[in-house]
Design a protein around this motif. Structure first.
Motif, PDB file in Angstrom:
ATOM      1  N   ARG A  13       0.719  -1.010  -0.237  1.00  0.00           N
ATOM      2  CA  ARG A  13       0.067   0.145   0.354  1.00  0.00           C
ATOM      3  C   ARG A  13       0.697   1.023  -0.051  1.00  0.00           C
ATOM      4  NH1 ARG A  13      -5.730  -0.402   1.674  1.00  0.00           N
ATOM      5  NH2 ARG A  13      -6.108  -3.013   1.749  1.00  0.00           N
ATOM      6  N   CYS A  14       0.128   2.449  -0.207  1.00  0.00           N
ATOM      7  CA  CYS A  14       0.720   3.341  -0.695  1.00  0.00           C
ATOM      8  C   CYS A  14       0.800   3.761   0.647  1.00  0.00           C
ATOM      9  CB  CYS A  14       0.319   4.705  -0.929  1.00  0.00           C
ATOM     10  SG  CYS A  14       1.116   5.679  -1.230  1.00  0.00           S
ATOM     11  N   PRO A  15       2.979   4.864   1.252  1.00  0.00           N
ATOM     12  CA  PRO A  15       2.521   5.148   3.115  1.00  0.00           C
ATOM     13  C   PRO A  15       2.559   6.061   3.040  1.00  0.00           C
ATOM     14  CG  PRO A  15       4.574   5.659   1.333  1.00  0.00           C
ATOM     15  CD  PRO A  15       3.679   4.479   0.336  1.00  0.00           C
ATOM     16  N   ILE A  16       1.782   7.546   1.835  1.00  0.00           N
ATOM     17  CA  ILE A  16       0.763   8.168   1.901  1.00  0.00           C
ATOM     18  C   ILE A  16      -0.468   8.260   2.312  1.00  0.00           C
ATOM     19  CG2 ILE A  16      -0.087  10.329   1.016  1.00  0.00           C
ATOM     20  CD1 ILE A  16       3.268   9.923   2.224  1.00  0.00           C
ATOM     21  N   CYS A  17      -1.721   7.417   0.842  1.00  0.00           N
ATOM     22  CA  CYS A  17      -2.774   7.603   1.037  1.00  0.00           C
ATOM     23  C   CYS A  17      -3.342   6.198   0.996  1.00  0.00           C
ATOM     24  CB  CYS A  17      -3.195   7.637  -0.192  1.00  0.00           C
ATOM     25  SG  CYS A  17      -3.183   7.083  -1.454  1.00  0.00           S
ATOM     26  N   ASP A  34       6.005   9.197  -5.078  1.00  0.00           N
ATOM     27  CA  ASP A  34       7.162   8.116  -5.516  1.00  0.00           C
ATOM     28  C   ASP A  34       7.870   7.399  -4.533  1.00  0.00           C
ATOM     29  OD1 ASP A  34      10.176   8.120  -6.142  1.00  0.00           O
ATOM     30  OD2 ASP A  34      10.633   9.821  -6.317  1.00  0.00           O
ATOM     31  N   LEU A  35       7.315   6.188  -5.283  1.00  0.00           N
ATOM     32  CA  LEU A  35       7.370   5.527  -4.329  1.00  0.00           C
ATOM     33  C   LEU A  35       9.181   4.766  -4.166  1.00  0.00           C
ATOM     34  CD1 LEU A  35       4.599   2.484  -5.345  1.00  0.00           C
ATOM     35  CD2 LEU A  35       4.777   4.319  -3.473  1.00  0.00           C
ATOM     36  N   SER A  36       9.776   5.195  -4.481  1.00  0.00           N
ATOM     37  CA  SER A  36      11.607   5.747  -4.306  1.00  0.00           C
ATOM     38  C   SER A  36      12.185   5.708  -3.370  1.00  0.00           C
ATOM     39  CB  SER A  36      12.028   5.488  -5.576  1.00  0.00           C
ATOM     40  OG  SER A  36      12.101   6.890  -6.478  1.00  0.00           O
ATOM     41  N   ALA A  37      11.661   6.977  -3.211  1.00  0.00           N
ATOM     42  CA  ALA A  37      11.660   8.206  -1.880  1.00  0.00           C
ATOM     43  C   ALA A  37      11.756   7.107  -0.726  1.00  0.00           C
ATOM     44  CB  ALA A  37      10.862   8.893  -1.293  1.00  0.00           C
ATOM     45  N   VAL A  38      10.982   5.966  -0.238  1.00  0.00           N
ATOM     46  CA  VAL A  38      10.216   5.457   0.713  1.00  0.00           C
ATOM     47  C   VAL A  38      12.319   4.901   1.498  1.00  0.00           C
ATOM     48  CG1 VAL A  38       9.404   3.013   2.149  1.00  0.00           C
ATOM     49  CG2 VAL A  38       8.350   4.663  -0.331  1.00  0.00           C
ATOM     50  N   PRO A  39      12.150   5.050   2.368  1.00  0.00           N
ATOM     51  CA  PRO A  39      13.601   4.568   2.545  1.00  0.00           C
ATOM     52  C   PRO A  39      13.170   2.736   3.096  1.00  0.00           C
ATOM     53  CG  PRO A  39      12.493   5.733   4.828  1.00  0.00           C
ATOM     54  CD  PRO A  39      11.860   5.772   3.539  1.00  0.00           C
ATOM     55  N   ALA A  40      14.476   2.669   2.684  1.00  0.00           N
ATOM     56  CA  ALA A  40      14.837   0.752   2.560  1.00  0.00           C
ATOM     57  C   ALA A  40      14.844   0.402   4.539  1.00  0.00           C
ATOM     58  CB  ALA A  40      16.231   0.639   2.674  1.00  0.00           C
ATOM     59  N   LEU A  41      14.589  -0.768   4.948  1.00  0.00           N
ATOM     60  CA  LEU A  41      14.330  -0.975   5.515  1.00  0.00           C
ATOM     61  C   LEU A  41      15.713  -1.093   6.081  1.00  0.00           C
ATOM     62  CD1 LEU A  41      11.041  -4.070   5.521  1.00  0.00           C
ATOM     63  CD2 LEU A  41      10.925  -1.294   6.616  1.00  0.00           C
ATOM     64  N   PRO A  42      15.891  -1.107   8.071  1.00  0.00           N
ATOM     65  CA  PRO A  42      17.844  -0.860   8.376  1.00  0.00           C
ATOM     66  C   PRO A  42      17.893  -2.212   8.675  1.00  0.00           C
ATOM     67  CG  PRO A  42      16.171  -0.292   9.982  1.00  0.00           C
ATOM     68  CD  PRO A  42      14.903  -0.062   8.865  1.00  0.00           C
ATOM     69  N   ASP A  43      18.974  -2.987   9.068  1.00  0.00           N
ATOM     70  CA  ASP A  43      19.246  -4.420   8.743  1.00  0.00           C
ATOM     71  C   ASP A  43      19.297  -4.866  10.328  1.00  0.00           C
ATOM     72  OD1 ASP A  43      20.671  -4.434   6.556  1.00  0.00           O
ATOM     73  OD2 ASP A  43      22.656  -3.744   7.447  1.00  0.00           O
ATOM     74  N   ASP A  44      18.676  -6.200  10.414  1.00  0.00           N
ATOM     75  CA  ASP A  44      18.095  -6.623  12.017  1.00  0.00           C
ATOM     76  C   ASP A  44      19.475  -6.715  12.792  1.00  0.00           C
ATOM     77  OD1 ASP A  44      15.814  -9.259  13.027  1.00  0.00           O
ATOM     78  OD2 ASP A  44      16.691  -7.075  13.688  1.00  0.00           O
ATOM     79  N   ARG A 117      -2.424   8.837  22.098  1.00  0.00           N
ATOM     80  CA  ARG A 117      -2.616   7.799  21.839  1.00  0.00           C
ATOM     81  C   ARG A 117      -1.822   7.327  20.320  1.00  0.00           C
ATOM     82  NH1 ARG A 117      -7.660   5.977  23.324  1.00  0.00           N
ATOM     83  NH2 ARG A 117      -7.822   4.755  21.424  1.00  0.00           N
ATOM     84  N   PHE A 118      -1.663   6.499  19.945  1.00  0.00           N
ATOM     85  CA  PHE A 118      -0.702   5.659  18.671  1.00  0.00           C
ATOM     86  C   PHE A 118      -1.581   4.720  17.969  1.00  0.00           C
ATOM     87  CE2 PHE A 118       2.622   7.466  21.018  1.00  0.00           C
ATOM     88  CZ  PHE A 118       2.512   8.077  20.270  1.00  0.00           C
ATOM     89  N   ASP A 119      -3.125   5.150  18.114  1.00  0.00           N
ATOM     90  CA  ASP A 119      -4.381   3.771  17.480  1.00  0.00           C
ATOM     91  C   ASP A 119      -3.804   3.839  16.176  1.00  0.00           C
ATOM     92  OD1 ASP A 119      -5.966   3.978  20.090  1.00  0.00           O
ATOM     93  OD2 ASP A 119      -7.274   5.060  19.738  1.00  0.00           O
ATOM     94  N   ARG A 120      -3.411   4.397  15.470  1.00  0.00           N
ATOM     95  CA  ARG A 120      -3.224   4.649  13.780  1.00  0.00           C
ATOM     96  C   ARG A 120      -2.263   5.530  13.675  1.00  0.00           C
ATOM     97  NH1 ARG A 120      -9.555   6.196  11.946  1.00  0.00           N
ATOM     98  NH2 ARG A 120      -9.269   8.066  13.158  1.00  0.00           N
ATOM     99  N   PRO A 121      -1.595   5.389  12.459  1.00  0.00           N
ATOM    100  CA  PRO A 121      -0.739   7.134  11.830  1.00  0.00           C
ATOM    101  C   PRO A 121      -1.187   7.915  12.127  1.00  0.00           C
ATOM    102  CG  PRO A 121      -0.653   4.965  10.399  1.00  0.00           C
ATOM    103  CD  PRO A 121      -1.355   5.142  11.716  1.00  0.00           C
ATOM    104  N   PRO A 122      -1.303   8.971  11.740  1.00  0.00           N
ATOM    105  CA  PRO A 122      -2.313  10.513  11.641  1.00  0.00           C
ATOM    106  C   PRO A 122      -2.242  10.937  10.059  1.00  0.00           C
ATOM    107  CG  PRO A 122       0.339  10.983  12.010  1.00  0.00           C
ATOM    108  CD  PRO A 122       0.464   9.641  12.109  1.00  0.00           C
ATOM    109  N   GLU A 123      -3.409  10.805   9.908  1.00  0.00           N
ATOM    110  CA  GLU A 123      -3.579  10.904   8.064  1.00  0.00           C
ATOM    111  C   GLU A 123      -3.716  12.774   7.794  1.00  0.00           C
ATOM    112  OE1 GLU A 123      -7.369   9.699   5.366  1.00  0.00           O
ATOM    113  OE2 GLU A 123      -7.369  10.153   7.226  1.00  0.00           O
ATOM    114  N   PRO A 124      -2.621  12.336   6.541  1.00  0.00           N
ATOM    115  CA  PRO A 124      -2.120  14.084   6.283  1.00  0.00           C
ATOM    116  C   PRO A 124      -3.586  14.176   5.720  1.00  0.00           C
ATOM    117  CG  PRO A 124      -1.630  12.280   4.565  1.00  0.00           C
ATOM    118  CD  PRO A 124      -1.947  11.428   5.711  1.00  0.00           C
ATOM    119  N   ASP A 125      -3.554  16.096   6.205  1.00  0.00           N
ATOM    120  CA  ASP A 125      -4.408  17.213   5.897  1.00  0.00           C
ATOM    121  C   ASP A 125      -4.318  17.170   3.792  1.00  0.00           C
ATOM    122  OD1 ASP A 125      -5.550  17.183   7.809  1.00  0.00           O
ATOM    123  OD2 ASP A 125      -4.644  19.022   8.818  1.00  0.00           O
TER     124      ASP A 125
END
Length: 450
Positions: A13-17, A34-44, A117-125
């Motif tokens: 899913r898109c991290p924005i919408c 731009d999905l290429s701007a999503v940072p890669a997951l860090p090493d474990d 509260r952290f029920d869900r991430p804030p939705e952008p205006d």
């Protein structure tokens, strides 16, 4: 060494919408992110306590932890401050010290310090476009005059699908905010503050009856979000209904019959959208056929006619405010059924989470088409407010709607429609907002907003 472009990570899913994505997508098809701007997951890597080896045996070797600088001219070492030592305020300027120790409702995930509260991430205006790459944009030739230019890079040409051929960004939809004035009537539609597109539509127009007297028409439609292509459904319905009624009135058709026939024409237009190629729904096979609600009004020959299917509404607001305003429509909704059956009062029904579940709509999978029409003969001047639930959610009762309507609405309909949309946005703008303002009686042709 040549720097490497970041590789996009696999996202469902898109991290924005939160729009569903296909494998290999570089940009979100809904908001253009731009999905290429999503940072890669860090090493474990294992978590290591500060100043302790990975095995927990003692101070970590080879780690140069920064030291606090000694204050000049004094032997007193700098003081250590903890987060709890500093006073804080929330966005309203209130002290957080007391709230920090209040217990949240059971089962609610909260921060251990602030109670947030952290029920869900804030939705952008808003859904801002990513800034263009300055290394690329100057190299692209400026399109010829008359060619639509990308709003992000200001250089690329926009293709027929609404994407920039240079930077790939999805362009803002023309329907995000629309305003139209047609003689003495006006309408405004806005995407709102939460939705990523506008699924409402409207159509307004004027006609002349056989005796030459004026008639004003306003149609407002609200796309059903749980269906496919709700924006197409509302647009097709509003256009079909408006064309039908504006063609019928000059022929002498009674306004109430013309409204009924217009709703039938709108229903046929929406039904035709379901006859699409099988490939068009392969990405959403479980969704319903395109669908929308409709509400409209005709003001002609001393009559005020309304017609509707669904939960979009029409209100009557007298100019002098000496008589009470009124709601002219009854919702096709769960809440309205509960009130009509005597199982709940109106306040209880509309407070229920099922309140806005509609029981009537235009669409190929509607149970049965039942156009509602009603005719009124007001004894004084006023305005008809035709709107989607994006507005009446914030002015549900007729008295609340009348308070939101400017006193000069009959002579400044466009300004009044703008004010009403602003009222919904100020209230939260959680839905698309569309409103048409129609004066009664219809002023002579050529009159409009001052």
């Amino acid at each position: 060494m040549m720097s490497q472009m970041p590789q996009p990570i696999a996202l469902s899913r898109c991290p924005i919408c939160e729009e569903p994505l296909e494998s290999g997508d570089r940009f979100c098809g809904a908001c253009g992110y731009d999905l290429s701007a999503v940072p890669a997951l860090p090493d474990d890597d294992p978590t290591i306590a500060v100043g302790v080896n990975a095995n927990g045996s003692g101070p970590a070797e080879g780690v140069a932890w920064p030291l606090a600088s000694e204050p000049a001219g004094s032997d007193t070492p700098p003081g250590t401050h903890l987060p709890t030592d500093l006073a804080g305020t929330d966005s309203g300027g209130h002290d957080l010290s007391a709230a920090a120790h209040e217990l949240p409702p059971s089962g609610s995930p909260v921060s251990p310090v602030t109670g947030v509260r952290f029920d869900r991430p804030p939705e952008p205006d808003e859904y801002p476009l990513q800034a263009p790459d300055p290394r690329v944009a100057p190299e692209t030739p400026t399109p010829a005059e008359g060619v639509k230019v990308c709003v992000a890079c200001r250089a690329g040409r926009v293709d027929h699908d609404g994407y920039c051929e240079n930077c790939g960004h999805a362009q803002p939809r023309e329907r995000d905010h629309m305003e139209l004035e047609a003689g003495p009537i006006a309408a405004v539609s806005d995407r709102g503050l939460r939705h990523h597109r506008n699924e409402d539509a409207f159509a307004i127009g004027n006609a002349a009856l056989p005796d030459g007297s004026p008639a004003a028409v306003a149609i407002v439609c609200d796309g059903v979000s749980s269906a496919t292509r709700p924006d197409d459904a509302s647009l097709a319905a509003s256009r079909a209904a408006s064309e039908s009624i504006l063609a019928a009135l000059p022929l002498g058709t009674h306004p109430q019959q013309a409204m009924h026939d217009a709703i039938v024409a709108a229903s046929r237009a929406v039904n035709s959208l379901a006859a699409e190629p099988a490939t068009a729904r392969e990405h959403a096979p479980h969704q319903n056929a395109p669908a929308c609600t409709i509400v409209g009004t005709v003001v002609a020959a001393g009559l005020l006619v309304v017609g509707w299917v669904g939960d979009s509404r029409a209100y009557w607001v007298p100019v002098d405010r000496s008589s009470p305003p009124a709601r002219l429509t009854e919702d096709d909704s769960w809440a309205a059924q509960m009130v009509a059956a005597g199982l709940m009062n109106e306040a209880e029904a509309y407070a229920d989470e099922r309140a806005h579940a509609i029981t009537g709509w235009l669409g190929a999978d509607a149970y049965e088409l039942e156009p509602h029409t009603a005719s009124f003969k007001p004894d004084r001047a006023g305005v008809v407010v035709v709107c989607t639930d994006g507005l009446w959610n914030y002015a549900e009762a007729a008295e609340e709607m009348a308070e939101a309507v400017p006193l000069d609405a009959a002579v400044r309909p466009l300004h009044s429609a703008q004010v009403l949309v602003g009222h919904a946005l100020d209230g939260g703008g959680h839905d698309n907002v569309t409103v048409a303002v129609v004066p009664f009686p219809t002023p002579p042709q050529g009159a409009g907003s001052a």
